[in-house]
Design a protein around this motif. Structure first.
Motif, PDB file in Angstrom:
ATOM      1  N   THR A  69       5.317  -9.812   7.351  1.00 27.83           N
ATOM      2  CA  THR A  69       4.171 -11.109   7.451  1.00 27.83           C
ATOM      3  C   THR A  69       4.768 -12.133   7.708  1.00 27.83           C
ATOM      4  N   SER A  70       3.875 -13.212   8.247  1.00 23.02           N
ATOM      5  CA  SER A  70       4.394 -14.316   8.440  1.00 23.02           C
ATOM      6  C   SER A  70       5.142 -15.194   7.110  1.00 23.02           C
ATOM      7  N   LEU A  74       9.129 -16.348   6.717  1.00 24.28           N
ATOM      8  CA  LEU A  74       9.272 -17.506   6.324  1.00 24.28           C
ATOM      9  C   LEU A  74      10.497 -17.734   5.193  1.00 24.28           C
ATOM     10  N   LEU A  91       9.696 -15.558  17.680  1.00 28.62           N
ATOM     11  CA  LEU A  91       8.947 -15.407  16.580  1.00 28.62           C
ATOM     12  C   LEU A  91       7.885 -14.275  16.927  1.00 28.62           C
ATOM     13  N   LEU A  93       5.488 -12.594  14.821  1.00 31.38           N
ATOM     14  CA  LEU A  93       4.889 -12.174  13.442  1.00 31.38           C
ATOM     15  C   LEU A  93       3.409 -12.621  13.502  1.00 31.38           C
ATOM     16  N   GLY A  94       2.588 -12.064  12.663  1.00 28.78           N
ATOM     17  CA  GLY A  94       1.268 -12.381  12.436  1.00 28.78           C
ATOM     18  C   GLY A  94       0.530 -11.108  12.613  1.00 28.78           C
ATOM     19  N   ASP A  97      -0.550 -10.049   9.166  1.00 28.26           N
ATOM     20  CA  ASP A  97      -1.399 -11.047   8.415  1.00 28.26           C
ATOM     21  C   ASP A  97      -2.905 -10.918   8.989  1.00 28.26           C
ATOM     22  N   LEU A 107      -1.234 -18.366   8.090  1.00 22.38           N
ATOM     23  CA  LEU A 107      -0.813 -17.715   9.270  1.00 22.38           C
ATOM     24  C   LEU A 107      -0.021 -19.033  10.057  1.00 22.38           C
ATOM     25  N   ASN A 110       2.413 -21.066   7.983  1.00 24.04           N
ATOM     26  CA  ASN A 110       3.720 -20.277   7.980  1.00 24.04           C
ATOM     27  C   ASN A 110       4.634 -20.334   9.226  1.00 24.04           C
ATOM     28  N   LEU A 111       3.791 -20.155  10.353  1.00 26.23           N
ATOM     29  CA  LEU A 111       4.592 -20.172  11.691  1.00 26.23           C
ATOM     30  C   LEU A 111       5.035 -21.772  11.921  1.00 26.23           C
TER      31      LEU A 111
END
Length: 201
Positions: A69-70, A74, A91, A93-94, A97, A107, A110-111
């Motif tokens: 996950t994000s 992280l 990146l 990711l998501g 999530d 989300l 975090n990104l």
């Protein structure tokens, strides 16, 4: 003394070549980890081959983990940045999530933190946008998709609007689970990323 200088010059030259070549770090989930496939045929491996074919001497590090996950990305990022010292960070990711129904605001936060950390070490960031299947509801899927465009605008990021464009929901492009891209989809995934990434290299 002369031998020392020649040796030092060679070492310096090799170091400079390595610095110019640079490292592309991919931080993603199962899609970039080539879930269900041999990683040697995944889109990240194809990226490494395309770089070589087009004369780039860059190293590609695939730091993608299935199910990540994000928040997981992280947590992992500081060590990855310290170890690999990348010039570019992709990146991806998501998706997890969203599949878990986590808040889009979290989300995005975090990104954003991952972008800031990457830039703090001098890396350029490319963001791969994701979308969710419609069965998650229009309100949630809309808010989820908006995370990527909003973050790209706020942070002035190169964005691939929908990483799975031409893959997600397309017959023959997904594995039997309907979640992971099939072997034949890997070149398309690379083609979705390449026009955004290449000008940065």
């Amino acid at each position: 003394m002369r031998t020392w200088w020649v040796g030092g010059a060679v070492a310096l030259m090799l170091w400079a070549q390595g610095a110019m070549a640079g490292t592309v770090l991919v931080v993603g989930d199962s899609i970039s980890a080539a879930f269900g496939l041999d990683t040697r045929v995944g889109w990240v491996a194809l990226l490494e081959k395309r770089l070589a074919d087009e004369g780039f001497d860059h190293r590609v590090v695939n730091a993608s983990i299935s199910g990540d996950t994000s928040a997981g990305g992280l947590a992992r990022l500081p060590a990855l940045l310290a170890q690999h010292r990348p010039q570019w960070v992709i990146l991806e990711l998501g998706g997890n999530d969203g599949l878990r129904g986590q808040p889009p605001a979290q989300l995005q936060q975090n990104l954003a933190s991952m972008v800031d950390q990457s830039r703090a070490v001098g890396a350029e960031v490319v963001l791969l946008g994701m979308q969710l299947p419609p069965n998650y509801g229009a309100r949630y899927t809309g808010a989820f998709a908006q995370v990527f465009s909003t973050l790209a605008e706020e942070k002035k990021l190169p964005l691939v609007p929908f990483f799975l464009d031409g893959v997600g929901g397309v017959d023959g492009m997904m594995q039997a689970d309907g979640l992971h891209p099939a072997l034949g989809a890997q070149p398309r995934l690379l083609d979705n990323v390449w026009p955004t990434l290449k000008p940065l290299l």
